[in-house]
Design an enzyme around this catalytic site. Structure first.
Site, PDB file in Angstrom:
ATOM      1  N   THR A  79       0.837  -1.369   0.119  1.00 50.09           N
ATOM      2  CA  THR A  79       0.003   0.171   0.115  1.00 50.09           C
ATOM      3  C   THR A  79       0.825   1.482  -0.088  1.00 50.09           C
ATOM      4  O   THR A  79       1.951   1.245   0.217  1.00 50.09           O
ATOM      5  CB  THR A  79      -0.834  -0.076   1.224  1.00 50.09           C
ATOM      6  OG1 THR A  79      -0.345   0.307   2.638  1.00 50.09           O
ATOM      7  CG2 THR A  79      -1.930  -1.223   1.205  1.00 50.09           C
ATOM      8  N   ASP A  80       0.198   2.566  -0.238  1.00 48.44           N
ATOM      9  CA  ASP A  80       0.934   3.646  -0.122  1.00 48.44           C
ATOM     10  C   ASP A  80       0.666   4.180   1.374  1.00 48.44           C
ATOM     11  O   ASP A  80      -0.024   3.301   2.025  1.00 48.44           O
ATOM     12  CB  ASP A  80       0.342   4.516  -1.043  1.00 48.44           C
ATOM     13  CG  ASP A  80      -1.167   4.837  -0.980  1.00 48.44           C
ATOM     14  OD1 ASP A  80      -1.946   4.763   0.052  1.00 48.44           O
ATOM     15  OD2 ASP A  80      -1.842   5.441  -1.920  1.00 48.44           O
ATOM     16  N   MET A  81       0.961   5.412   1.680  1.00 52.44           N
ATOM     17  CA  MET A  81       0.804   5.621   2.919  1.00 52.44           C
ATOM     18  C   MET A  81      -0.553   6.111   3.299  1.00 52.44           C
ATOM     19  O   MET A  81      -0.819   5.960   4.708  1.00 52.44           O
ATOM     20  CB  MET A  81       1.489   7.234   2.972  1.00 52.44           C
ATOM     21  CG  MET A  81       2.981   7.247   2.932  1.00 52.44           C
ATOM     22  SD  MET A  81       3.771   9.047   3.031  1.00 52.44           S
ATOM     23  CE  MET A  81       3.278   9.616   4.489  1.00 52.44           C
ATOM     24  N   GLY A  82      -1.514   6.075   2.616  1.00 51.89           N
ATOM     25  CA  GLY A  82      -2.891   6.369   2.774  1.00 51.89           C
ATOM     26  C   GLY A  82      -3.672   4.634   3.132  1.00 51.89           C
ATOM     27  O   GLY A  82      -4.700   4.628   3.369  1.00 51.89           O
ATOM     28  N   ILE A  92      -3.829   2.391   0.866  1.00 58.05           N
ATOM     29  CA  ILE A  92      -4.549   2.182  -0.608  1.00 58.05           C
ATOM     30  C   ILE A  92      -3.695   0.807  -1.161  1.00 58.05           C
ATOM     31  O   ILE A  92      -2.540   1.509  -1.472  1.00 58.05           O
ATOM     32  CB  ILE A  92      -4.966   3.260  -1.397  1.00 58.05           C
ATOM     33  CG1 ILE A  92      -6.144   3.836  -0.706  1.00 58.05           C
ATOM     34  CG2 ILE A  92      -5.515   2.630  -2.679  1.00 58.05           C
ATOM     35  CD1 ILE A  92      -6.460   5.252  -1.179  1.00 58.05           C
TER      36      ILE A  92
END
Length: 127
Positions: free
Chosen positions: A10-13, A15
């Site tokens: 995932t990314d930092m969010g 997602i």
């Protein structure tokens, strides 16, 4: 094949990175072979991607449990076409159609042997 989404996916969010869906489908194709006591390497040959048509329907998130479903579109002399669909429970997340060419060490397309064709023809079909 089931896939759990981890932080690395995932990314930092939280997602899932778009490219990871391609990895999940690749893992599912390899698992088709492994789960039947076979290898994706067939002698000195293997399948290489020639074309991908990918569609992103919904996002998925850290912690999700996804399922990759694979269906056969068609088998030809030197290629196969497969459809992958990734779900979170009943929600469609991602779909992809992939054209795979059977290549050997010389880098040229070769005829797929009948045993391997039969192996793929056992998959559920899109038709």
């Amino acid at each position: 094949m089931k896939v759990r989404i981890y932080y690395k996916d995932t990314d930092m969010g939280g997602i899932v990175y778009h490219s990871n869906y391609l990895n999940f489908c690749e893992m599912a194709r390899s698992e088709l072979f492994f789960s039947h006591g076979r290898s994706p390497m067939i002698g000195e040959c293997h399948f290489a991607i020639k074309k991908i048509n990918a569609n992103y329907h919904k996002p998925s998130f850290l912690g999700d449990l996804l399922e990759v479903k694979t269906k056969l579109i068609q088998v030809k002399h030197t290629s196969i076409e497969i459809a992958h669909a990734i779900y979170r429970a009943d929600t469609l997340i991602f779909t992809m159609e992939v054209l795979l060419v059977f290549l050997c060490k010389d880098g040229k397309p070769h005829r797929i042997d009948e045993e391997t064709k039969a192996f793929f023809k056992q998959l559920p079909s899109t038709r």
